[in-house]
Design an enzyme around this catalytic site. Structure first.
Site, mmCIF file in Angstrom:
data_model
loop_
_atom_site.group_PDB
_atom_site.id
_atom_site.type_symbol
_atom_site.label_atom_id
_atom_site.label_comp_id
_atom_site.label_asym_id
_atom_site.label_seq_id
_atom_site.Cartn_x
_atom_site.Cartn_y
_atom_site.Cartn_z
ATOM 1 N N GLY A 168 9.353 19.561 -39.349
ATOM 2 C CA GLY A 168 9.383 20.106 -40.710
ATOM 3 C C GLY A 168 9.071 21.596 -40.687
ATOM 4 N N GLY A 169 8.555 22.081 -41.809
ATOM 5 C CA GLY A 169 8.256 23.509 -41.932
ATOM 6 C C GLY A 169 7.284 23.992 -40.875
ATOM 7 N N GLY A 403 32.975 49.135 -25.321
ATOM 8 C CA GLY A 403 31.777 49.138 -26.159
ATOM 9 C C GLY A 403 30.567 48.651 -25.386
ATOM 10 N N ALA A 404 30.805 47.708 -24.469
ATOM 11 C CA ALA A 404 29.692 47.143 -23.713
ATOM 12 C C ALA A 404 29.031 48.206 -22.836
ATOM 13 C CB ALA A 404 30.174 45.966 -22.874
HETATM 14 C C1 HXC Z 1 -2.082 12.663 -41.848
HETATM 15 C C2 HXC Z 1 -1.251 11.812 -39.901
HETATM 16 C C3 HXC Z 1 -0.101 12.610 -40.029
HETATM 17 C C4 HXC Z 1 0.004 13.474 -41.160
HETATM 18 C C5 HXC Z 1 0.075 11.469 -38.214
HETATM 19 N N1 HXC Z 1 -1.095 11.115 -38.757
HETATM 20 N N2 HXC Z 1 0.714 12.374 -38.973
HETATM 21 N N3 HXC Z 1 -2.238 11.839 -40.808
HETATM 22 N N4 HXC Z 1 -1.008 13.457 -42.025
HETATM 23 N N5 HXC Z 1 1.048 14.254 -41.316
HETATM 24 C C6 HXC Z 1 -2.076 10.185 -38.234
HETATM 25 C C7 HXC Z 1 -1.615 8.744 -38.274
HETATM 26 O O1 HXC Z 1 -1.947 8.179 -39.504
HETATM 27 C C8 HXC Z 1 -2.401 8.145 -37.125
HETATM 28 O O2 HXC Z 1 -3.709 7.925 -37.536
HETATM 29 C C9 HXC Z 1 -2.466 9.261 -36.124
HETATM 30 O O3 HXC Z 1 -2.213 10.469 -36.860
HETATM 31 C C10 HXC Z 1 -1.429 9.141 -35.047
HETATM 32 O O4 HXC Z 1 -0.155 8.916 -35.641
HETATM 33 P P1 HXC Z 1 0.822 7.764 -35.121
HETATM 34 O O5 HXC Z 1 1.893 7.631 -36.138
HETATM 35 O O6 HXC Z 1 0.052 6.553 -34.758
HETATM 36 O O7 HXC Z 1 1.356 8.422 -33.789
HETATM 37 P P2 HXC Z 1 2.796 8.384 -33.147
HETATM 38 O O8 HXC Z 1 3.320 6.982 -33.158
HETATM 39 O O9 HXC Z 1 2.686 9.076 -31.859
HETATM 40 O O10 HXC Z 1 3.736 9.233 -34.133
HETATM 41 C C11 HXC Z 1 3.508 10.597 -34.320
HETATM 42 C C12 HXC Z 1 4.340 11.095 -35.514
HETATM 43 C C13 HXC Z 1 4.076 10.271 -36.761
HETATM 44 C C14 HXC Z 1 5.827 11.056 -35.121
HETATM 45 C C15 HXC Z 1 3.964 12.572 -35.696
HETATM 46 O O11 HXC Z 1 2.672 10.136 -36.939
HETATM 47 C C16 HXC Z 1 4.672 10.827 -37.996
HETATM 48 O O12 HXC Z 1 5.882 10.705 -38.215
HETATM 49 N N6 HXC Z 1 3.829 11.466 -38.815
HETATM 50 C C17 HXC Z 1 4.240 12.030 -40.054
HETATM 51 C C18 HXC Z 1 5.030 13.265 -39.807
HETATM 52 C C19 HXC Z 1 5.415 13.942 -41.087
HETATM 53 O O13 HXC Z 1 6.273 13.475 -41.807
HETATM 54 N N7 HXC Z 1 4.692 15.017 -41.386
HETATM 55 C C20 HXC Z 1 4.936 15.794 -42.479
HETATM 56 C C21 HXC Z 1 6.092 16.701 -42.066
HETATM 57 S S1 HXC Z 1 6.458 17.898 -43.260
HETATM 58 P P3 HXC Z 1 -4.670 6.822 -36.876
HETATM 59 O O14 HXC Z 1 -5.892 6.813 -37.713
HETATM 60 O O15 HXC Z 1 -3.905 5.532 -36.903
HETATM 61 O O16 HXC Z 1 -4.920 7.300 -35.484
HETATM 62 C C22 HXC Z 1 5.481 19.131 -42.834
HETATM 63 C C23 HXC Z 1 5.639 20.266 -43.748
HETATM 64 C C24 HXC Z 1 5.009 21.495 -43.256
HETATM 65 O O17 HXC Z 1 4.752 19.112 -41.939
HETATM 66 C C25 HXC Z 1 5.408 22.522 -44.259
HETATM 67 C C26 HXC Z 1 5.024 23.871 -43.910
HETATM 68 C C27 HXC Z 1 5.477 24.826 -44.958
#
Ligand code: HXC
Length: 509
Positions: A168-169, A403-404
């Protein structure tokens, strides 16, 4: 309880991050923990931590019951071979290394310190992105980091190590840093993940294919290098830092060197083949010029028709840009122009002198190049060289056409020393193409065409016409190139130039 004991207990709890189970899970993926990475990156025992006890302030979704010390990121400073750097390392074992308001504040604090004190920022990224429970507070945290990436750009070197998910971002913070290293099979970067891609475009693609290390080093050029594992990536980051100044007012460190400045390389006299259409490996020239043959290549896997990287001459860091005749005959194309332009701008921003090695038959022709905007992208490299005020030394080894020729750090773009080997051909284009245009009427007569081609070659397939006009400062012997180039850079150590006042330029983006 004894307060000293309490401090130790709290520290031990903080050091455990998300706990033994999650640390084991991290290790079982072949990944090190945030703290192990910091230990390997920095000199032994040099790490000083900030904000070890910072905890988030969220009270939604039951978050008030889970407030781990450190909030998913380890931050602080230390040294690499004795030189100061600031570092943050996201801890995937704590809520997936997700970015909360306070997690972002910790990163911003060390970024501010790095800018204030003039030292590189190294970010180790391993995060599930914005902390979902915190909503806009988390997005705001990213925004604050982004703004600091922008302010720090050109002030202190910024290096991103991608060692887990970055989605994402969140990808835009590393994207604005100077160098991105990835780890094969355990890191990925994408704006939207495979599931969203499937829904929106119906493409089926794995995370690795979409945004893995291979994709970003070979196809997109988002990343500068990919390594087998965390340990290798961290060791390479240390090597890279050794080439760089701490900030834009500092000079790169001068390392002890054991190589003779006057070293003669007889083999270079036969590097360029007699047949002008035969390729040769420009890397051989780079390593033969460099102190101890050490060439630190940047973006090795992308746009291989141009080589970029760092060497040292007399212990001093020099950025090298070199056409590679082994790939696409060394033509400039969109990718090569973008790759080299960014490198030239980095060197100029951080006062790293630039050595250009030229063997370029021109820009790559074709619809895909024109439709892709080769005019604008080629202009990036032209612009980057022309605006650069660092010492610029150029050696033409063979072709410098059209040009290069101008683009590749020519005299006309404020080149300080423009050398040519006797094998150089400096012309508007190759003899065959030139003849077919200026003697179109004789095209039906092969004998006449052969004669015209020979005439053109005799006139321009050498460096002497350019040397007569003073656009080449000197025709030099290939075997003495190291000495000539070292002396040239040594004479430029106090170089000063004047550029008209402007707020900033408007490089063709
Ligand atoms: C809070 C999160 C989290 C998040 C993971 N966790 N991502 N908690 N916010 N964004 C936590 C899980 O609940 C879990 O907690 C632990 O971290 C590990 O995650 P798992 O899913 O068990 O690990 P894994 O299977 O390795 O998968 C990793 C992952 C997945 C692919 C990153 O967790 C995931 O898809 N997370 C969400 C990603 C996402 O959509 N993020 C937002 C993106 S948008 P426990 O307690 O069970 O250990 C963004 C915008 C930024 O980031 C904008 C900037 C301008």
């Amino acid at each position: 309880m004894d307060v000293l004991q309490e401090l130790e207990t709290r520290r031990n709890a903080a050091r455990l991050g998300g706990g033994e189970r999650r640390i084991s899970a991290q290790h079982s993926k072949g990944k090190l923990t945030a703290r192990e990475r910091v230990e390997l990156l920095l000199d032994d025992g040099s790490f000083e931590e900030f904000d070890m006890f910072v905890a988030h302030r969220c009270t939604d979704f039951g978050m008030e019951n889970e407030r781990p010390a450190g909030d998913g990121v380890v931050t602080g400073w230390g040294t690499i071979n004795g030189r100061l750097v600031y570092v943050f390392s996201q801890d995937f074992t704590v809520m997936g290394g997700s970015v909360s308001e306070t997690h972002g504040q910790k990163i911003c604090k060390i970024m501010d310190m790095a800018i204030q004190n003039g030292a590189p920022i190294i970010g180790i990224n391993d995060s599930g992105g914005a902390r979902i429970q915190e909503g806009v507070a988390s997005l705001a945290a990213y925004g604050e980091v982004f703004q600091r990436n922008i302010l720090a750009s050109g002030v202190v070197p910024q290096i991103s190590l991608i060692m887990g998910p970055t989605a994402g971002g969140a990808v835009y913070s590393p994207a604005m840093t100077d160098f991105i290293f990835m780890v094969k099979d355990s890191s990925y970067m994408f704006v939207t993940g495979p599931d969203v891609v499937k829904t929106v475009t119906n493409e089926q693609v794995t995370a690795e294919e979409l945004g893995g290390a291979s994709t970003h080093t070979k196809k997109s050029s988002v990343a500068d290098a990919a390594f087998e594992n965390d340990v290798e990536a961290l060791a390479e980051a240390r090597r890279l830092v050794d080439f760089l100044p701490l900030n834009n007012r500092d000079k790169a460190p001068v390392r002890p060197f054991f190589d003779d400045v006057n070293r003669v390389e007889e083999s270079l006299d036969t590097l360029v083949p007699d047949n002008p259409n035969m390729p040769y490996d420009m890397k051989e020239l780079i390593t033969k010029l460099a102190d101890e043959g050490d060439f630190y290549e940047i973006q090795e896997e992308f746009a291989k028709n141009i080589l970029t990287g760092f060497i040292r001459l007399e212990g001093v860091t020099v950025g090298v840009v070199a056409n590679q005749p082994m790939v696409l005959a060394g033509c400039l194309d969109i990718d090569a122009s973008r790759k080299a332009a960014r490198f030239v701008r980095f060197c100029d921003a951080f006062e790293i002198p630039i050595l250009s090695l030229v063997d370029v038959p021109g820009f790559l022709p074709g619809t895909s190049q024109e439709y892709g905007g080769v005019i604008k992208h080629g202009a990036k490299l032209l612009f980057a060289y022309g605006e650069a005020t660092v010492p610029k030394v150029t050696v033409i080894t063979r072709k410098a056409y059209g040009g290069a020729y101008v683009v590749m750090s020519s005299k006309h773009l404020r080149g300080d020393f423009n050398y040519a080997w006797p094998t150089s051909e400096i012309a508007v284009m190759g003899a065959k193409g030139a003849t077919e245009i200026i003697h179109r009427a004789d095209l039906g007569d092969p004998e006449k065409i052969a004669k015209h081609t020979q005439d053109y070659e005799d006139r321009f397939a050498n460096p002497f016409v350019a040397a007569e006009k003073g656009v080449i400062d000197e025709v030099i012997m290939p075997h003495s190139t190291r000495k000539r180039v070292c002396r040239a850079f040594a004479s430029l150590r106090a170089k000063k130039t004047h550029t008209p006042w402007k707020k900033h330029d408007n490089i063709p983006l």
